[in-house]
Enzyme design. Structure first.
Site, PDB file in Angstrom:
ATOM      1  N   ASP A   1       0.392  -0.701   9.257  1.00  0.00           N
ATOM      2  CA  ASP A   1       1.080  -1.991   9.229  1.00  0.00           C
ATOM      3  C   ASP A   1       2.374  -2.051  10.030  1.00  0.00           C
ATOM      4  O   ASP A   1       3.136  -3.007   9.889  1.00  0.00           O
ATOM      5  CB  ASP A   1       1.365  -2.406   7.785  1.00  0.00           C
ATOM      6  CG  ASP A   1       2.236  -1.398   7.048  1.00  0.00           C
ATOM      7  OD1 ASP A   1       2.407  -0.275   7.554  1.00  0.00           O
ATOM      8  OD2 ASP A   1       2.750  -1.738   5.967  1.00  0.00           O
ATOM      9  N   GLU A   2       2.638  -1.063  10.875  1.00  0.00           N
ATOM     10  CA  GLU A   2       3.857  -1.147  11.689  1.00  0.00           C
ATOM     11  C   GLU A   2       3.706  -0.365  12.980  1.00  0.00           C
ATOM     12  O   GLU A   2       2.932   0.583  13.072  1.00  0.00           O
ATOM     13  CB  GLU A   2       5.082  -0.654  10.910  1.00  0.00           C
ATOM     14  CG  GLU A   2       5.034   0.803  10.529  1.00  0.00           C
ATOM     15  CD  GLU A   2       6.326   1.287   9.889  1.00  0.00           C
ATOM     16  OE1 GLU A   2       7.425   0.896  10.356  1.00  0.00           O
ATOM     17  OE2 GLU A   2       6.239   2.083   8.939  1.00  0.00           O
TER      18      GLU A   2
ATOM     19  N   ASP B   1       6.654  -5.034  11.814  1.00  0.00           N
ATOM     20  CA  ASP B   1       6.348  -4.485  10.492  1.00  0.00           C
ATOM     21  C   ASP B   1       5.749  -5.587   9.616  1.00  0.00           C
ATOM     22  O   ASP B   1       6.401  -6.597   9.339  1.00  0.00           O
ATOM     23  CB  ASP B   1       7.642  -3.941   9.868  1.00  0.00           C
ATOM     24  CG  ASP B   1       7.394  -3.130   8.608  1.00  0.00           C
ATOM     25  OD1 ASP B   1       6.225  -2.814   8.323  1.00  0.00           O
ATOM     26  OD2 ASP B   1       8.380  -2.818   7.915  1.00  0.00           O
TER      27      ASP B   1
END
Length: 313
Positions: A108-109, A13
């Site tokens: 983003d993860e 993350d």
């Protein structure tokens, strides 16, 4: 019959992704509180808050006006989603160089199943550290990783030591790791569910795990069984590298509120063109067309219609 090998899952993350990209690209912003989003004068919303601004109570989805009141000296930056997608692509390439079993959750993860790497002799911690080093080297950004035998525990672990964290939950210790944490940390427990649990005297995951299964099912139906399984660290879901395409969509979040219907017309047309192009590339057609409109207070309206025959235009 031999037992299945222990899985090793990493939840990776990025740390304050949008704000971190802006700080990386604009050195004068490094170490300064940064708010990515719309203007406070036009009821803008915070899309991302740097860690420097979070110490003042700023967070994403907060009205920009409120964030500026909490942190008046913060730099306000308009979002650059094309840039964020570009950086995300580099990060996902790093993930896929480790394992083909990557499940992106957002820009983003992602989840990574690194069981094969571990079976080949690498430790889960070393694999996660290599990912962190590569992300820093290739993008200049930091990423936090949680390592566990299940997706739900790995996701919670990645949030334990942010930013730039690495938390490893050894297989067999999941229940002890989860026990002292707030029920709000459990996957699927939102504010309303947490409020109901708190009123019933359940504030930690450990207290939830101790409640009888019938008690949970009586109050939450099938979700009660799911909550119980997660509370004791039982989660057998695998990595979904691809999903059957059931819908194709395009969304635009404006940095500032737009109330002019004429001003909304062109973005709506471009979204329709984008969806049509993606349908055509995938050689798919669809019958149901839906439009969604979200207001500044997050009230959402949807309207849809089903056509006589499938289209891709």
């Amino acid at each position: 019959m031999s037992a299945s090998p222990t899985r090793h899952i990493i939840h990776a993350d990025m740390d304050a992704f949008y704000a971190s990209v802006e700080q990386h690209d604009r050195p004068e912003l490094r170490g300064q509180p940064v708010l990515v989003g719309g203007s406070p004068k036009a009821r803008g919303v915070v899309a991302a808050a740097s860690y420097e601004s979070r110490t003042f109570g700023c967070r994403s989805a907060m009205p920009m006006k409120t964030a500026v009141r909490l942190c008046p000296h913060a730099a306000i930056v308009s979002p650059r989603f094309d840039r964020y997608r570009e950086v995300s692509g580099h990060i996902m390439d790093i993930f896929r160089s480790v394992t083909p079993l990557v499940e992106p959750l957002s820009l983003d993860e992602a989840f990574l199943d690194v069981t094969q790497r571990v079976q080949s002799g690498s430790s889960p911690q070393n694999v996660a550290q290599w990912i962190k080093n590569q992300v820093r080297e290739k993008t200049g950004l930091t990423i936090s990783c949680g390592v566990a035998a299940t997706k739900s525990v790995a996701k919670i672990a990645s949030d334990m030591d942010k930013p730039d964290g690495l938390t490893v939950v050894t297989p067999g210790t999941e229940r002890a790791f989860l026990a002292p944490l707030s029920v709000r940390d459990l996957w699927g427990v939102g504010p309303k569910t947490a409020e109901r649990l708190t009123k019933a005297g359940v504030t930690t995951i450990g207290e939830l795990a101790e409640r009888p299964l019938p008690w949970l099912i009586e109050r939450f139906g099938v979700r009660g069984e799911w909550f119980h399984r997660l509370a004791v660290g039982d989660d057998d879901r695998g990595i979904e590298t691809s999903r059957e395409t059931k819908s194709i969509s395009s969304e635009t979040t404006f940095a500032e509120d737009v109330g002019d219907l004429d001003a909304l017309a062109e973005p709506a047309k471009e979204q329709a063109r984008s969806v049509a192009r993606r349908l055509q590339r995938a050689e798919l057609r669809a019958r149901t067309v839906q439009i969604k409109l979200r207001l500044s207070d997050f009230t959402t309206f949807t309207r849809q219609t089903t056509l006589p025959s499938p289209v891709s235009d």
